[in-house]
Design a protein around this motif. Structure first.
Motif, short mmCIF file in Angstrom:
data_model
loop_
_atom_site.label_atom_id
_atom_site.label_comp_id
_atom_site.label_asym_id
_atom_site.label_seq_id
_atom_site.Cartn_x
_atom_site.Cartn_y
_atom_site.Cartn_z
N LEU A 68 -9.37 5.37 -10.84
CA LEU A 68 -8.95 5.19 -12.24
C LEU A 68 -10.04 4.46 -13.02
N ILE A 69 -10.61 3.42 -12.40
CA ILE A 69 -11.66 2.66 -13.08
C ILE A 69 -12.87 3.55 -13.34
N GLY B 130 1.42 16.48 -4.80
CA GLY B 130 1.94 15.82 -5.99
C GLY B 130 2.73 16.78 -6.88
N TYR C 36 -12.37 6.08 -16.19
CA TYR C 36 -12.45 5.53 -17.53
C TYR C 36 -13.90 5.29 -17.94
N LEU D 192 -5.73 7.77 -19.58
CA LEU D 192 -7.15 7.47 -19.68
C LEU D 192 -7.87 8.48 -20.54
N ILE D 193 -7.44 9.76 -20.44
CA ILE D 193 -8.11 10.80 -21.22
C ILE D 193 -7.80 10.64 -22.70
N LEU E 287 2.82 9.04 -6.24
CA LEU E 287 3.08 10.45 -6.01
C LEU E 287 4.36 10.91 -6.71
N VAL F 291 -4.09 -1.95 -12.87
CA VAL F 291 -5.25 -1.94 -11.97
C VAL F 291 -5.68 -3.38 -11.66
N LEU G 197 -4.26 10.91 -2.78
CA LEU G 197 -3.95 10.21 -4.02
C LEU G 197 -5.12 10.27 -5.00
N ILE H 70 -0.93 8.39 -14.87
CA ILE H 70 -1.42 9.71 -14.48
C ILE H 70 -0.64 10.80 -15.22
N TYR I 58 -7.63 5.25 -4.95
CA TYR I 58 -7.29 5.87 -6.24
C TYR I 58 -7.32 4.86 -7.38
N ILE I 59 -7.09 3.57 -7.06
CA ILE I 59 -7.19 2.54 -8.10
C ILE I 59 -8.63 2.46 -8.58
N GLY J 145 -3.78 17.16 -1.80
CA GLY J 145 -3.09 16.02 -2.40
C GLY J 145 -2.45 16.39 -3.73
N ILE K 125 -13.94 14.88 -16.48
CA ILE K 125 -12.78 14.01 -16.38
C ILE K 125 -11.86 14.42 -15.23
N PHE L 264 0.84 -1.20 0.00
CA PHE L 264 0.00 0.00 0.00
C PHE L 264 0.87 1.25 0.00
N PHE M 298 -4.21 -7.24 -3.84
CA PHE M 298 -4.85 -6.83 -2.59
C PHE M 298 -5.96 -7.80 -2.18
N VAL N 249 -4.86 13.43 -6.80
CA VAL N 249 -3.84 13.39 -7.85
C VAL N 249 -4.41 12.73 -9.09
N VAL N 250 -5.12 11.62 -8.90
CA VAL N 250 -5.69 10.89 -10.04
C VAL N 250 -6.70 11.74 -10.78
N PRO O 79 -7.07 0.16 -2.95
CA PRO O 79 -6.86 1.58 -2.63
C PRO O 79 -7.86 2.47 -3.36
#
Lengths: 283, 334
Positions: free
Chosen positions: B162-163, B291, B166, A242-243, A219, A254, B276, A237, B158-159, B287, B177, A211, A261, B279-280, B156
């Motif tokens: 991300l999903i 970053g 998208y 993704l964009i 970061l 992912v 985080l 990132i 932020y993971i 945050g 976005i 983690f 996890f 940041v994403v 986590p």
């Protein structure tokens, strides 16, 4: 072996966890055979920005890394960071927990208050300071050591509580009365009884270590050159993958991270059940 | 509440502040062999085109004097402690001469907004869900949400973010976005702008809510199961109290305290996770500021943010601790 399989029937979460890791292992093994990992996982190994195809099963990223190879190296490196940090944290925590609970008194007070204070401070923030002070020379092992420096509080607290509860049990009084010394009692009587807890604690601290490593790397405080899972997230990132619609670039890390996890979580729940069958089943 | 207890907690709070400040002071100075001022001047002059060494020593000496780095270490330490105590965290290196504290206070409302909202929602939702799962007379169908929520809680924030980005922002285009408000609009205290704020905050908050509800539900379920074996529960039932009253007034009321303790303990975890997520999503909170500062090697801002977060979390924990007797009268710190 068949006995173990029969036990897994009663403890399904352990089974699920083991299955998830076997799957990850197979995934890595296939990649290991298919790729020259020292090349394919690094920039300029393949044409950039390719979606998944027969030739590049998980696609390639903007710097020309083959994502399948990146995932194989990344899984191994990330697990290595997690296990190194978790193991060091567990060893330190076990020693401190034992010392605190076995000898009590001032030592116990000092260790306990230190753990209590450090646990209220979010570890990731202190790790950010340490990592940014040493980032020019960052590498995998240093990252693991930095994370290990704050991975011992949880284990210390758990082991201390366990030893405190064990030391009053009749079998320890019997051992003491029969003339065993402290070292013998610790290694012959306490340790064997603590093994399941140690295993469950190890899973917990490895999870924490992974983690933390993912967080630091996302970061931008990781080892920039290494294709770990967290660094892949960082690049996703950084390049706004993704964009741009490059879903495969994010999908690979992912999925692997979720598998790691979930696998660790279910194994942890299973080991808890093994260590303490009387607690109600969680999963 | 005993005054000595309050006093003890204040001392602990000061100890945390002192530790955080000292870590900030000591660690960067341990990284030996580097001269940040010299490096900085070199990189600036290289960018200007004419990297020469003429006057370099004098310039470094002058800056060292300006930042107080020519003083003996103990004196620097005392000055540093005194400054941080007044929340004077120095000036940002990449946004020089903007004070770090100003950068933080600009970013703080954003973080505070999504962290408070999503924590409150997931805590309430998870607590109620957990209580219902353990309640024998609640619909059985709720049981099936547990494995699903638990899987999400192992991942986590932020993971998950991300999903969500998208699918919901890129593919379906239901949500923006990233960012805190639409590009081109000016922040104002109008209802329309507030609507846009919420719209932009929804997806980041959702990733936090989805990931943390399961944990709360699990904790509450455990507590409820324990409580159902208690004598006062049997007594309440034997008295013929209405179900609803037993559920809310007897079971939930008693199970709530460990939940709140859990909230206090995981607050640091939540804030780190939220950072985080920002940041994403490119959300303009603390945050993201952290970053960016890391990417730009802005050390004063990095250290300032870390110090600020540690101290404010300590403060929140202190307040929560003081509130416990209100939530649970059995605690009186006698």
């Amino acid at each position: 072996m068949s006995g173990f399989l029969r036990y897994l029937r009663r403890n399904p979460s352990l089974g699920v966890g083991i299955a998830v890791f076997l799957l990850l292992f197979a995934f890595c093994a296939i990649g290991w055979m298919r790729y020259d990992l020292a090349k394919a996982a690094y920039p300029l190994a393949a044409p950039a920005n390719r979606p998944p195809s027969l030739q590049y099963p998980l696609g390639t990223d903007s710097q020309g890394r083959e994502l399948y190879a990146v995932m194989v190296v990344g899984t191994i490196l990330t697990l290595r960071i997690g296990f190194t940090a978790g193991l060091i944290g567990l060893v330190i925590g076990t020693v401190l927990g034992f010392v605190a609970a076995y000898f009590r008194g001032t030592v116990d007070l000092v260790i306990k208050s230190l753990v209590d204070i450090l646990l209220t401070i979010p570890g990731l923030l202190i790790l950010v300071i340490i990592a940014s002070a040493s980032r020019t020379s960052m590498n995998i092992n240093l990252l693991a050591l930095i994370i290990a420096s704050l991975a011992w509080m949880g284990p210390t607290r758990n082991i201390r509580a366990q030893v405190l509860s064990l030391r009053e049990r009749p079998f320890l009084q019997a051992a003491r009365l029969s003339g065993m010394n402290s070292v013998e009692i610790i290694f012959l009587e306490l340790m064997p009884n603590l093994l399941p807890y140690l295993a469950a604690s190890l899973v917990g601290s490895v999870t924490g270590g992974i983690f933390a490593s993912l967080g630091l790397e996302a970061l931008g405080l990781g080892a920039m050159r290494e294709p770990t899972l967290g660094m892949t997230i960082y690049w996703v990132i950084y390049y706004s993958a993704l964009i741009k619609g490059m879903w495969w670039w994010a999908a690979a890390p992912v999925v692997v991270i979720v598998m790691i996890f979930v696998g660790l979580f279910t194994i942890g729940a299973g080991l808890d059940e093994l260590a303490n069958p009387r607690t109600r089943r969680v999963v | 509440m005993r005054l000595t207890y309050v006093f003890q907690r204040v001392v602990l709070l000061l100890a945390i502040m002192w530790m955080a400040a000292s870590i900030n002071f000591v660690l960067p100075r341990l990284a030996t062999g580097r001269d940040p001022i010299r490096e900085r001047i070199l990189s600036e002059s290289a960018r200007g085109g004419g990297a020469t060494n003429i006057g370099m020593t004098e310039m470094v000496a002058e800056y060292r004097k300006q930042f107080g780095l020519d003083e003996p270490l103990p004196k620097q330490y005392v000055t540093y402690l005194w400054n941080t105590l007044r929340f004077d965290l120095g000036k940002s290196l990449s946004n020089y001469p903007k004070p770090v504290m100003r950068l933080i206070s600009e970013a703080l409302p954003w973080t505070l907004g999504i962290v408070t909202a999503s924590t409150l929602i997931s805590f309430t939702l998870g607590t109620i869900l957990g209580a219902l799962i353990a309640w024998p007379r609640a619909p059985r169908i709720l049981q099936y949400t547990v494995p699903f929520l638990l899987t999400l809680s192992a991942v986590p924030f932020y993971i998950l973010g991300l999903i969500l980005i998208y699918f919901f922002a890129f593919q379906l285009k239901w949500f923006p976005i990233g960012g805190g408000y639409p590009i081109g609009t000016i922040p104002a205290f109008t209802l329309a702008f507030f609507g846009k704020l919420v719209y932009h905050a929804l997806l980041p908050s959702l990733s936090m809510i989805l990931a943390s509800t399961g944990g709360w539900a699990l904790g509450m379920r455990g507590m409820m199961v324990t409580i159902q074996g208690e004598d006062y529960m049997n007594y309440a039932e034997a008295k013929g109290l209405p179900d609803r009253r037993i559920f809310f007034g007897y079971a939930i009321r008693n199970a709530l305290l460990p939940q709140t303790t859990g909230l206090a303990l995981s607050l640091g975890h939540i804030v780190a996770g939220a950072g985080l997520v920002e940041v994403v999503f490119g959300y303009p909170g603390i945050g993201s500021l952290l970053g960016e500062s890391i990417t730009r090697f802005d050390y004063t801002t990095i250290y300032g943010i870390v110090f600020f977060l540690i101290v404010s979390l300590g403060l929140v924990l202190f307040i929560l601790d003081m509130l416990y007797p209100l939530i649970d009268p059995r605690i009186s710190y006698e």
